[in-house]
Design a protein around this motif. Structure first.
Motif, short mmCIF file in Angstrom:
data_model
loop_
_atom_site.label_atom_id
_atom_site.label_comp_id
_atom_site.label_asym_id
_atom_site.label_seq_id
_atom_site.Cartn_x
_atom_site.Cartn_y
_atom_site.Cartn_z
N ILE A 119 0.86 -1.18 0.00
CA ILE A 119 0.00 0.00 0.00
C ILE A 119 0.90 1.24 0.00
CG2 ILE A 119 -1.68 1.35 1.33
CD1 ILE A 119 -2.91 -1.13 0.12
N ALA A 120 0.54 2.22 -0.81
CA ALA A 120 1.22 3.51 -0.79
C ALA A 120 0.29 4.56 -0.17
CB ALA A 120 1.62 3.94 -2.20
N VAL A 121 0.83 5.35 0.73
CA VAL A 121 0.13 6.51 1.28
C VAL A 121 1.05 7.70 1.07
CG1 VAL A 121 -0.82 7.58 3.35
CG2 VAL A 121 -1.08 5.11 2.99
N VAL A 122 0.52 8.77 0.51
CA VAL A 122 1.33 9.94 0.20
C VAL A 122 0.79 11.15 0.95
CG1 VAL A 122 2.00 9.05 -2.05
CG2 VAL A 122 -0.01 10.52 -1.87
N ALA A 123 1.70 12.00 1.36
CA ALA A 123 1.33 13.25 2.01
C ALA A 123 2.44 14.25 1.79
CB ALA A 123 1.09 13.05 3.51
N THR A 124 2.07 15.51 1.79
CA THR A 124 3.04 16.60 1.72
C THR A 124 3.01 17.37 3.03
OG1 THR A 124 1.41 18.12 0.78
CG2 THR A 124 2.73 16.84 -0.77
N GLN A 125 4.08 18.12 3.28
CA GLN A 125 4.06 19.09 4.37
C GLN A 125 3.99 20.45 3.74
OE1 GLN A 125 4.26 17.26 7.28
NE2 GLN A 125 3.28 19.03 8.23
N ASP A 126 2.94 21.19 4.07
CA ASP A 126 2.64 22.43 3.36
C ASP A 126 2.16 23.51 4.31
OD1 ASP A 126 2.58 22.52 0.28
OD2 ASP A 126 1.79 20.51 0.69
N PRO A 127 2.33 24.78 3.92
CA PRO A 127 1.62 25.86 4.60
C PRO A 127 0.11 25.67 4.48
CG PRO A 127 3.38 26.73 3.23
CD PRO A 127 3.24 25.27 2.87
N GLY A 128 -0.63 26.28 5.39
CA GLY A 128 -2.07 26.06 5.46
C GLY A 128 -2.83 26.57 4.26
N ARG A 129 -3.90 25.83 3.90
CA ARG A 129 -4.80 26.23 2.82
C ARG A 129 -6.14 25.54 3.04
NH1 ARG A 129 -1.08 22.77 -0.16
NH2 ARG A 129 -2.04 20.74 -0.60
N GLY A 130 -7.14 25.88 2.28
CA GLY A 130 -8.45 25.26 2.40
C GLY A 130 -8.43 23.81 1.94
N ASN A 131 -9.23 22.99 2.58
CA ASN A 131 -9.30 21.56 2.25
C ASN A 131 -10.48 21.31 1.31
OD1 ASN A 131 -9.27 18.79 2.16
ND2 ASN A 131 -9.21 18.47 4.38
N THR A 132 -10.17 20.88 0.08
CA THR A 132 -11.21 20.61 -0.92
C THR A 132 -11.40 19.12 -1.18
OG1 THR A 132 -9.59 20.79 -2.72
CG2 THR A 132 -10.75 22.81 -2.08
N ILE B 280 -4.81 4.48 7.86
CA ILE B 280 -5.41 3.21 8.26
C ILE B 280 -4.56 2.08 7.68
CG2 ILE B 280 -7.39 1.70 7.90
CD1 ILE B 280 -9.18 4.11 8.14
N GLY B 281 -4.13 1.17 8.54
CA GLY B 281 -3.33 0.03 8.09
C GLY B 281 -3.73 -1.23 8.82
N ARG B 282 -3.24 -2.35 8.32
CA ARG B 282 -3.50 -3.62 9.00
C ARG B 282 -2.23 -4.47 8.96
NH1 ARG B 282 -7.64 -6.65 4.65
NH2 ARG B 282 -6.69 -5.74 2.79
N TYR B 283 -2.14 -5.35 9.92
CA TYR B 283 -0.98 -6.23 9.98
C TYR B 283 -0.85 -7.05 8.71
CZ TYR B 283 0.39 -5.22 14.75
OH TYR B 283 0.87 -4.58 15.88
N GLY B 284 0.41 -7.29 8.35
CA GLY B 284 0.69 -8.11 7.19
C GLY B 284 0.54 -7.40 5.87
N GLU B 285 0.30 -6.09 5.91
CA GLU B 285 0.12 -5.31 4.68
C GLU B 285 1.04 -4.09 4.76
OE1 GLU B 285 -3.76 -4.69 2.11
OE2 GLU B 285 -3.73 -3.29 3.79
N PRO B 286 2.32 -4.24 4.39
CA PRO B 286 3.29 -3.14 4.54
C PRO B 286 2.87 -1.89 3.78
CG PRO B 286 4.40 -5.23 4.11
CD PRO B 286 2.94 -5.47 3.89
N ILE B 287 3.16 -0.75 4.40
CA ILE B 287 2.83 0.55 3.83
C ILE B 287 4.11 1.28 3.47
CG2 ILE B 287 1.92 2.85 4.39
CD1 ILE B 287 -0.29 1.51 5.99
N LEU B 288 4.12 1.92 2.31
CA LEU B 288 5.17 2.85 1.94
C LEU B 288 4.58 4.25 2.07
CD1 LEU B 288 6.91 4.72 -0.11
CD2 LEU B 288 8.12 2.77 0.90
N PHE B 289 5.03 4.98 3.09
CA PHE B 289 4.56 6.34 3.33
C PHE B 289 5.55 7.31 2.71
CE2 PHE B 289 4.34 10.17 6.12
CZ PHE B 289 3.07 10.58 5.76
N ARG B 290 5.15 7.95 1.61
CA ARG B 290 6.01 8.94 0.96
C ARG B 290 5.63 10.33 1.45
NH1 ARG B 290 7.68 8.61 -5.23
NH2 ARG B 290 8.98 7.01 -4.22
N HIS B 291 6.57 10.93 2.14
CA HIS B 291 6.34 12.26 2.71
C HIS B 291 7.20 13.26 1.94
CE1 HIS B 291 6.09 14.83 6.65
NE2 HIS B 291 5.37 15.32 5.66
#
Length: 734
Positions: free
Chosen positions: A156-169, A218-229
Motif C-alpha cells: 500500500i502507498a500513502v502519500v502526504a506533503t508538508q505544506d503551509p495552510g490552505r483550504g481543504n477541498t 489506516i493500516g493492517r498487519y501483514g500489509e506493509p505501507i510505503l509512506f512517501r512524505h
C-alpha cells in the motif's frame, strides 16, 4: 510562582504583555531562522547560562511588571465573539490508500535511498546557484536502506506533503455525514480553528497536505505501507511565520520497524525532497516466535470477513499510533504548527468490525459495514492547547524553557467543538498532542468510562474509571463511553481537571466540581468537548468490552543481560560542540549515574545487543517537574513505580512506550530488543524539554554487516547526507 494574567488585568497590563510578546517574538524569529544561536544569546545576556530567558523588563514574562503569561507568555488569544460548543468537531481526514506502490509512485520506491540528482533552489541555506542534491532526503548507503524490503515489500502507498495552510477541498472522513455531525465533505474546509476565527494564512501553520482536520492513516498487519512524505515547505528558512524550521523528520511513534523508518532526529530532509518510510506492520518477534504462523490470535483481517495468520507474538499486537515531526531542536515548534497525525492499526483481535464473532475478534465499538476498519463508532481525538496573536494567527513562545502552554483548548484542531453521538457505545482514541500540557479527563456528570488502551496497546483487561489518570504528552488513552444511559437530546461534556501554572508539571488535579465552577485561572481547565445525543442507533449495538483483551508477553524466561539507569533533570552540560548535532539547554539526561548531558545526536549513550532483554530505570532528577519519557522502537512493561510493583495502577499494566515518571519519581521497566537495527532515541516528550536538550541516542545492531558499532552519524545537507564518526561514545554505552 503563578504566571497567569488575571482576567481582571488592566488595559495597561495587557499592553505591556503584548509589548513583551513582540520583543520575545523578534528573538524567537531570529533563533528559528538560524540568524543567532543560543550561545550568542547567552553572550548578549538574553539567555542566562542555564538556558533560561533573562528576567528583563519588556522581554520576560517572569518580570512581574511585564505581565507576560496566560499561561502562554503572551496576552489572551482573542475570540472574535466565538462561543464554546458552537461548531462541530470534524472527524479525521483519512489519507487515501493506493495499491501497488511500485506502479503508483513516481519514482518507484527503492530499498536504498533514491540519490537521483536535482538542481537545488538557491534560497536553501548553504546552496549556491547550480548546486544539485538528491531527490530523496534519506541517508544513502546500506545502513539506511530499508531492512527486509524484499521480505516485506510495500503493498500500500500513502502519500502526504508538508505544506503551509490552505483550504481543504478533498476532505475524506471515511464515514457518512450522519456520523460526522452533518459536515458536508464536498464543501471547502477553511484552515481555521473555528469558522468564526480568522483563517490561518501564509506560514502560520504547516500541516499534512496543508489542510485541516488532522490526517489519519489506516493500516493492517501483514500489509506493509510505503509512506512517501514530501517536504513542500518554503525554501527560504526565514519564511516560517515567526517560528518553526523547514527541515523535517517523520517519526511513526512507536512503530516496530528499522531505524531508517523511525524518524531519527538527525535524519531530517529539506524542501524539495521526499522521504520514503517503509512501515512493514509486523508483530514483534516474527523472526523467532510463531514463525510458522499457526497461532490463531496472531492474524490480520482479510477483505471477506475472515483472517490470515501471520508470524510473531500476538501479545505484541498494537492498535493506536501517531506520527509527527522529530526535527532536532525544533520538534516542539513543528509539531505545534501542525505536523501531527494518527495511525490506526487493525488486527484479527482489534478488527474494527464489532459484528464478527470468530472467537478472536474482541468486537470493540466500530461498526459493521466493512470487513475491517469501520470508523462510525471508533473516533480519533487529538487534544492540543493552542494560542493565537492579536490577528488570530497561531502563536508560540519558547522562552519559558519549562514548557509552552496555550490558553485555548482544541479537539481535532477545532476550538471547543461539539460532537453528535447515538445512544450506544463509542470508542475514542485520545491523543495528547500538546507541547507541554498534561490532561486529566472526566465526564461532566461523573459517570464511568472504560479505559481499554494505553499508548499503542490494548490493556490486558479493561479498567472502569470516573476520572482518567493524568495523560502525558504523546500518551494515547483508548476509552469506551456508553451513551445509551443518556436520553435523546441529552448532553454531556469531557472535562479537563489538570490545572497548570507553568509548563513543568500539573500544579493541581481539581475535583470535578472545582473544574466545572469556572474559578480556575487556567483557561484550559473545564469543559472542552460537548457530546450531543441526537438519536437512537439505526442498527443494534453489537459491540462489547471483553473482560480479557491482550495479555502481556511473558518475559520471565528471558535472562536480563543488562540494567541501565537514565536520570532526567536540569543542569545539563555539553561535552561536544558540533554545530549540527549538539544542542544547548537547561535540560539533560544522566546515564548510569555519570554526568548530566545535553543532547547530541552524535553521542551514543546506550547500545543493547540484539536478541537480549534489559531492565531500564527511568528516574526524575527533581520534584518540581514531570517528564513523559518516550523510548523509541521497543515497548516495555512497567515492573515498579518508586520501588514498588503495587504502585503500578491497572491502566499502566499493559505495554507502553511513554512513561510518565512524576515529580521525583522512578519507573523501572523491562524490554527485549529484536527484529530490527539502527539508531534510535530516548527523550522527554514535553517537546520543549526535548528541544532544550533532554534527548539521547541509543543504537541496536546485530554485530554484522551492514551495521557497524558504533554507527556513523548522518549529517544532512541539501547537497546530500554525509557521515561522521560519533562525537562521543559513553563508557557505559556498550
Amino acid at each position: 510562582m503563578s504566571i497567569f494574567l488575571s482576567g481582571a488585568a488592566s488595559a495597561a497590563a495587557l499592553r505591556e504583555a503584548e509589548c513583551a510578546r513582540r520583543n520575545r517574538l523578534e528573538v524567537l524569529k531570529a533563533l528559528s531562522q538560524g540568524q543567532v544561536s543560543r550561545r550568542e544569546l547567552i553572550r548578549w545576556g538574553v539567555f542566562t547560562s542555564t538556558g533560561m530567558l533573562a528576567a528583563t523588563h519588556g522581554l520576560s514574562p517572569f518580570v512581574r511588571s511585564s505581565w507576560g503569561a496566560i499561561p502562554t507568555g503572551v496576552p489572551p488569544s482573542p475570540m472574535y465573539g466565538v462561543q464554546a460548543f458552537s461548531t462541530a468537531m470534524p472527524r479525521f481526514d483519512v489519507l487515501e490508500r493506493h495499491s501497488d506502490p511500485f506502479t503508483y509512485l513516481k519514482p518507484a520506491p527503492t530499498a536504498g535511498a533514491n540519490l537521483t540528482q536535482q538542481v537545488l533552489n538557491p534560497a536553501l541555506p548553504g546552496v549556491q546557484p547550480g548546486d544539485t542534491g538528491p531527490i530523496e532526503g534519506r541517508p544513502g548507503g546500506p545502513i539506511w536502506a530499508h531492512q527486509d524490503f524484499a521480505l516485506y515489500p510495500p503493498r500500500i502507498a500513502v502519500v502526504a506533503t508538508q505544506d503551509p495552510g490552505r483550504g481543504n477541498t478533498v476532505y475524506n472522513p471515511a464515514v457518512a455525514s450522519q456520523y460526522n455531525c452533518g459536515i458536508d465533505p464536498t464543501a471547502t474546509l477553511p484552515c481555521a480553528f473555528h469558522p468564526g476565527l480568522p483563517t490561518q494564512v501564509g506560514n502560520a501553520v504547516w500541516t499534512f497536505n496543508g489542510t485541516v482536520p488532522p490526517k489519519l492513516v489506516i493500516g493492517r498487519y501483514g500489509e506493509p505501507i510505503l509512506f512517501r512524505h514530501t517536504n513542500q515547505l518554503p525554501w527560504d528558512v526565514t519564511q516560517n511565520g515567526g517560528f518553526g524550521r523547514h527541515t523535517i523528520s517523520t517519526h511513526e511513534h512507536n512503530g516496530h520497524h528499522g531505524a531508517e523508518n523511525d524518524g531519527f532526529t538527525g535524519a531530517f530532509f529539506y524542501p524539495g525532497q521526499f522521504y520514503d518510510y517503509h512501515w512493514p506492520i509486523v508483530l514483534a518477534g516474527f523472526r523467532s516466535m510463531n514463525t510458522g504462523a499457526t497461532n490463531p490470535y496472531a492474524a490480520t483481517p482479510d477483505d471477506n470477513g475472515g483472517k490470515v495468520n501471520i508470524p510473531g507474538d500476538w501479545h505484541e499486537t498494537m492498535s493506536t499510533h501517531w506520527f509527527h515531526d522529530h526535527m532536532f531542536s525544533f520538534t516542539s515548534q513543528n509539531v505545534y504548527k501542525g505536523n501531527a497525525a494518527m495511525f490506526n492499526i487493525y488486527s484479527a483481535l482489534d478488527r474494527g468490525n464489532e459484528g464478527i464473532k470468530d472467537g478472536v475478534n474482541l468486537r470493540l465499538p466500530s461498526g459493521t459495514a466493512k470487513s475491517w476498519g469501520n470508523l462510525e463508532y471508533d473516533v480519533n481525538l487529538m487534544l492540543a492547547d493552542k494560542a493565537w496573536d492579536q490577528y488570530g494567527q497561531l502563536a508560540f513562545d519558547i522562552f519559558d524553557f519549562d514548557g509552552f502552554l496555550g490558553d485555548r483548548m482544541t479537539v481535532n484542531l477545532t476550538y471547543k467543538p461539539y460532537f453528535e453521538v447515538e445512544r450506544r457505545k463509542y470508542r475514542f482514541r485520545i491523543l495528547n498532542a500538546s507541547v507541554s500540557r498534561f490532561f486529566k479527563l472526566a465526564l461532566s456528570d461523573g459517570s464511568p468510562m472504560i479505559q481499554i488502551g494505553n499508548d499503542g496497546n490494548l490493556l490486558p483487561a479493561p479498567v472502569v474509571l470516573t476520572e482518567l489518570d493524568e495523560q502525558g504528552i504523546a500518551e494515547r488513552y483508548d476509552i469506551v463511553i456508553d451513551f445509551s444511559r443518556y436520553p435523546v437530546n441529552g448532553k454531556v461534556w469531557l472535562v479537563n481537571l489538570a490545572e497548570h501554572q507553568d509548563g513543568k508539571r500539573v500544579a493541581k488535579d481539581l475535583r470535578l466540581s472545582e473544574a466545572l465552577s469556572g474559578q480556575s485561572q487556567d483557561p484550559c481547565v473545564g469543559r472542552f468537548l460537548e457530546f450531543r445525543v441526537v438519536r437512537d442507533p439505526a442498527d443494534p449495538d453489537y459491540s462489547q468490552v471483553p473482560a480479557v483483551m491482550i495479555p502481556n508477553p511473558d518475559l520471565s524466561g528471558i535472562p536480563v543481560a543488562r540494567e541501565r539507569i537514565f536520570e532526567f533533570g536540569r543542569g545539563a552540560k555539553q561535552t561536544t560542540f558540533d554545530e549540527t548535532s549538539s544542542a544547548f539547554g537547561p535540560w539533560g539526561v544522566k546515564t548510569d549515574n555519570a554526568d548530566m548531558l545535553a543532547a547530541d545526536f552524535g553521542r551514543v549513550s546506550a547500545a543493547p545487543r540484539l536478541g537480549t532483554r534489559e531492565i531500564w530505570t527511568i528516574r526524575n532528577g527533581g520534584g518540581g517537574w514531570d517528564h513523559p519519557i518516550h523510548i523509541h522502537f521497543e515497548e516495555g512493561q512497567i515492573l515498579s513505580r518508586d520501588g514498588s510493583a503495587s504502585k503500578v495502577p491497572p491502566w499502566e499494566r499493559g505495554r507502553k512506550d511513554v512513561y510518565r515518571v512524576r515529580p521525583g519519581g522512578t519507573v523501572r521497566i523491562t524490554m527485549q530488543f529484536r527484529d530490527w537495527g539502527g539508531m534510535f532515541m530516548e527523550h522527554c516528550h514535553n517537546t520543549v524539554h526535548e528541544d532544550n536538550a533532554m534527548l539521547l541516542r541509543w543504537e541496536l545492531d546485530d554485530g554484522g554487516a551492514p551495521f557497524l558499532r558504533p554507527l556513523p552519524t548522518p549529517i544532512p545537507r541539501p547537497q546530500g547526507v554525509t557521515f561522521r564518526d560519533p562525537t562521543q561514545v559513553l563508557r557505559t554505552a556498550l
